[in-house]
Design a protein around this motif. Sequence first.
Motif, PDB file in Angstrom:
ATOM      1  N   UNK A   1      -0.287 -14.242  -1.690  1.00  0.00           N
ATOM      2  CA  UNK A   1       0.944 -13.884  -0.978  1.00  0.00           C
ATOM      3  C   UNK A   1       1.377 -12.442  -1.224  1.00  0.00           C
ATOM      4  N   UNK A   2       0.620 -11.722  -2.064  1.00  0.00           N
ATOM      5  CA  UNK A   2       1.027 -10.342  -2.355  1.00  0.00           C
ATOM      6  C   UNK A   2      -0.089  -9.320  -2.114  1.00  0.00           C
ATOM      7  N   UNK A   3      -1.342  -9.782  -2.051  1.00  0.00           N
ATOM      8  CA  UNK A   3      -2.459  -8.861  -1.859  1.00  0.00           C
ATOM      9  C   UNK A   3      -2.265  -8.019  -0.602  1.00  0.00           C
ATOM     10  N   UNK A   4      -1.796  -8.640   0.486  1.00  0.00           N
ATOM     11  CA  UNK A   4      -1.628  -7.912   1.742  1.00  0.00           C
ATOM     12  C   UNK A   4      -0.602  -6.794   1.588  1.00  0.00           C
ATOM     13  N   UNK A   5       0.374  -6.988   0.712  1.00  0.00           N
ATOM     14  CA  UNK A   5       1.407  -5.958   0.525  1.00  0.00           C
ATOM     15  C   UNK A   5       0.794  -4.744  -0.173  1.00  0.00           C
ATOM     16  N   UNK A   6      -0.017  -5.014  -1.223  1.00  0.00           N
ATOM     17  CA  UNK A   6      -0.667  -3.902  -1.936  1.00  0.00           C
ATOM     18  C   UNK A   6      -1.604  -3.137  -1.009  1.00  0.00           C
ATOM     19  N   UNK A   7      -2.369  -3.888  -0.204  1.00  0.00           N
ATOM     20  CA  UNK A   7      -3.304  -3.212   0.709  1.00  0.00           C
ATOM     21  C   UNK A   7      -2.540  -2.372   1.732  1.00  0.00           C
ATOM     22  N   UNK A   8      -1.458  -2.967   2.293  1.00  0.00           N
ATOM     23  CA  UNK A   8      -0.677  -2.234   3.304  1.00  0.00           C
ATOM     24  C   UNK A   8      -0.041  -0.995   2.680  1.00  0.00           C
ATOM     25  N   UNK A   9       0.452  -1.131   1.444  1.00  0.00           N
ATOM     26  CA  UNK A   9       1.128   0.003   0.788  1.00  0.00           C
ATOM     27  C   UNK A   9       0.136   1.160   0.602  1.00  0.00           C
ATOM     28  N   UNK A  10      -1.087   0.847   0.197  1.00  0.00           N
ATOM     29  CA  UNK A  10      -2.070   1.925  -0.012  1.00  0.00           C
ATOM     30  C   UNK A  10      -2.523   2.524   1.321  1.00  0.00           C
ATOM     31  N   UNK A  11      -2.634   1.656   2.339  1.00  0.00           N
ATOM     32  CA  UNK A  11      -3.038   2.182   3.662  1.00  0.00           C
ATOM     33  C   UNK A  11      -1.994   3.148   4.182  1.00  0.00           C
ATOM     34  N   UNK A  12      -0.719   2.801   3.975  1.00  0.00           N
ATOM     35  CA  UNK A  12       0.353   3.682   4.449  1.00  0.00           C
ATOM     36  C   UNK A  12       0.276   5.044   3.765  1.00  0.00           C
ATOM     37  N   UNK A  13      -0.332   5.077   2.578  1.00  0.00           N
ATOM     38  CA  UNK A  13      -0.456   6.343   1.843  1.00  0.00           C
ATOM     39  C   UNK A  13      -1.851   6.937   2.008  1.00  0.00           C
ATOM     40  N   UNK A  14      -2.556   6.476   3.048  1.00  0.00           N
ATOM     41  CA  UNK A  14      -3.868   7.026   3.421  1.00  0.00           C
ATOM     42  C   UNK A  14      -4.907   6.977   2.305  1.00  0.00           C
ATOM     43  N   UNK A  15      -4.822   5.964   1.449  1.00  0.00           N
ATOM     44  CA  UNK A  15      -5.846   5.802   0.413  1.00  0.00           C
ATOM     45  C   UNK A  15      -7.143   5.373   1.094  1.00  0.00           C
ATOM     46  N   UNK A  16      -8.220   6.049   0.731  1.00  0.00           N
ATOM     47  CA  UNK A  16      -9.515   5.677   1.305  1.00  0.00           C
ATOM     48  C   UNK A  16     -10.093   4.546   0.467  1.00  0.00           C
TER      49      UNK A  16
END
Length: 686
Positions: free
Chosen positions: A586-601
């Motif tokens: 229930x939280x993995x998607x939040x971490x992934x979205x947060x890093x994507x928003x910060x353009x982490x490759x």
Amino acid sequence: MSYPHLLEPLDLGFTTLKNRVLMGSMHTGLEDGRKHFERMAVYFAERARGEVGLIVTGGYAPNIEGWAKPFAGTLATSGAARRHQVITRAVHAEGGKIALQILHTGRYGYQPFCVAPSRIQSPISPFTPRELSERGIQRQINAFVRCAQLAREAGYDGVEVMGSEGYFLNQFLVTHTNQRSDGWGGSYENRMRLPLEVLTRIRAAVGPDFIIIYRLSMLDLIPNGSSWDEVLQLARGVVKAGATLINTGIGWHEARIPTIATSVPRAGFAWVTKKLRDQLRLEGITTPLITSNRINTPEVAENLLAEGSADMVSMARPFLADPEFVKKARENRADEINTCIACNQACLDHTFAQKISSCLVNPRAAFEQEINIIPIAKSQQARKKVAVVGAGPAGMAAATTLAERGHEVHLFDAAAEIGGQFNLARQIPGKEEFAETLRYFGRRIEVTGVHLHLNRRVTTEDLLAYDDVLLATGVTPRDPGIKGQDDPALAGKVLSYLDVLARKAPVGQRVAIVGAGGIGFDVAEYLLEAGHSLTLDAPAWRREWGVGDPAEVRAGLLRPAPSPPRRAITLLQRKAGKLGGGLGKTTGWIHRAALKMKQVEMLADVNYEAITAEGLWVSYGEKHRDTQLIAADTIVLCAGQLPNRELEAPLRSAGVRVHLIGGALEAGELDAKRAILQGTRLGCSL
Ligand code: FAD
Ligand code: NAP
Ligand code: SF4
């Protein structure tokens, strides 16, 4: 009294709640099937004894069409109502009050009989719902009414009608899911007919002296969700239809905005309840409003009530973490509260994995009959002298459980403070709550009389005089052994997560992170935010995720506007597939979205070929193809961990009884949930 607003009784006319605290509905999994009624009775009675003003059960479907999953808990017959009596009696015997939640999931049902206003599949269920006919709709209304009558028959003090989070009633309200052209669709008057009809008919059936809570979605956070005018119209209608209390619902389950995770600011949505309450008060409507979401301390709850955000505060997970939350607040022992850290690891993540929910910080939750802290005097056991080495989560849980039972316990840690790796976790932006667990254990060590020895790296000789020794010495970072990594010419370029988080080594602007487990993700967030935390900056958090004022933008949904990243980060793993696959459901998607928003490759399927002054060289796949340089000033190693149990062999050969717990026992897939559970269980059994 420290919390005058929180502890003030609430007069509902026909009955009075002893304080302003609602234990919000939580699905623990005990609701499904017939065998857990006694267990639920013990679980709820413990919360009633802890002085919660009003408890709401997990959701019960009013009929098969409303099931959350096949054979989900249902209240549709007198026989079922009789089985519930063991719960209501147990709660009443403790002086508590309890309402049953009626939950019809509509198109969210993970089962083939699901129904909805229109035939539109939800993104969170593989089943397409059947569109209801006029007669079908009447059947659903009848089922709601019958369920409420049966709840009364079972001895409940009321019902909560679940009208938010995108469930059945909510689905009728918005065009996103309701595209009907009959009298139940089209205009907003038509779309809100169903919830109002349900409430009116329930009130007529149960009489005036029965609590009806309506959970109203105040902020849908989905495209084409309700406008603020519609929310207001619905609230007025709900009051007219006979609701006793209005509870706050925030966000549909399919929304892309986190609403309860630990990275959501505390009380981050209470402003929405306040907005509605202020407007209703202006119109002379005084029905009490309940606010919710990420409220986990008596201070936060008290402030919300004092500033007029709501008339009551709903907390759900905090009552898994500590059934005595209210009692401790009343007795001025708030510093002894075991605070919910909103991690979801043992509650919601369990629900999604079809397991019974419990709590990371309180493994007794929903396991009250199984995990019992029995004083040694009661079981006529001899008092032992026990050494616990390591004051991380495992050691702290074991030491305090043993001391509470009456053993003499000495807790040693090489560090200057308790907490082990939790001291690293709490530095991650969005994980500030982890500090509460350290505060709780710190106080608990004092209360239970554990002898604490900090700055003491113990050796075998120090431990020979104890009856039992518990090794809770945790883990050490795994060395991935990448070519060039230890080259003295690259000193300071290659760091471990300990160098970054504990030793505060300088980190450059371009970073490659080796390993994309929980710690790799956390280190990325730490380096991206560079000292700032969105969780502690609510306006910035709302901008970042795109939460707006519902009076200005329909359903409160804005385009996310993330601030620019403070570093360029590449996160890598050797296995193929998406990064963060092992994070919480229930939280993995939040971490992934947060890093994507910060353009982490994010790069998967890599081989680490070498580290040079330019950065990290990788290739791809089994054939080591496409060698590529990841230009980086700093490379951070987050490649997993190994158990730290160097004391075990010498102690065993000296004939000492040794027990391993937490990371010292097994580092693979270690987390604090397992560490605290193992510590508590061993503490109960010695
Ligand atoms: P540790 O916490 O490692 O504690 C071991 C202790 O033993 C240390 O304090 C050490 O100083 C002491 N010690 C070792 N040897 C000796 C000795 N000879 N003498 C005296 N003392 C000694 N887990 C989650 O569940 N959820 C999360 O979100 C999460 N986030 C994390 C984020 C980060 C950045 C990190 C690093 C970890 C995170 N974890 C998380 C993992 C979690 O913190 C660990 O699983 C947990 O702390 C393990 O507990 P433990 O008691 O086994 O060991
Ligand atoms: P982890 O989750 O096991 O991740 C280790 C990472 O290192 C993986 O990406 C792994 O992926 C990689 N790796 C393993 N061996 C390697 C090697 N020899 N060389 C290079 N890479 C290697 O462990 P962790 O990140 O250290 O976290 C420790 C524990 O803390 C976790 O088990 C986790 O449960 C807990 N934790 C939880 C959270 C949370 O949010 N719930 C947050 C932080 C930590 P590849 O093998 O594919 O490369
Ligand atoms: Fe709170 Fe985590 Fe416990 Fe769930 S598991 S109740 S989120 S502390």
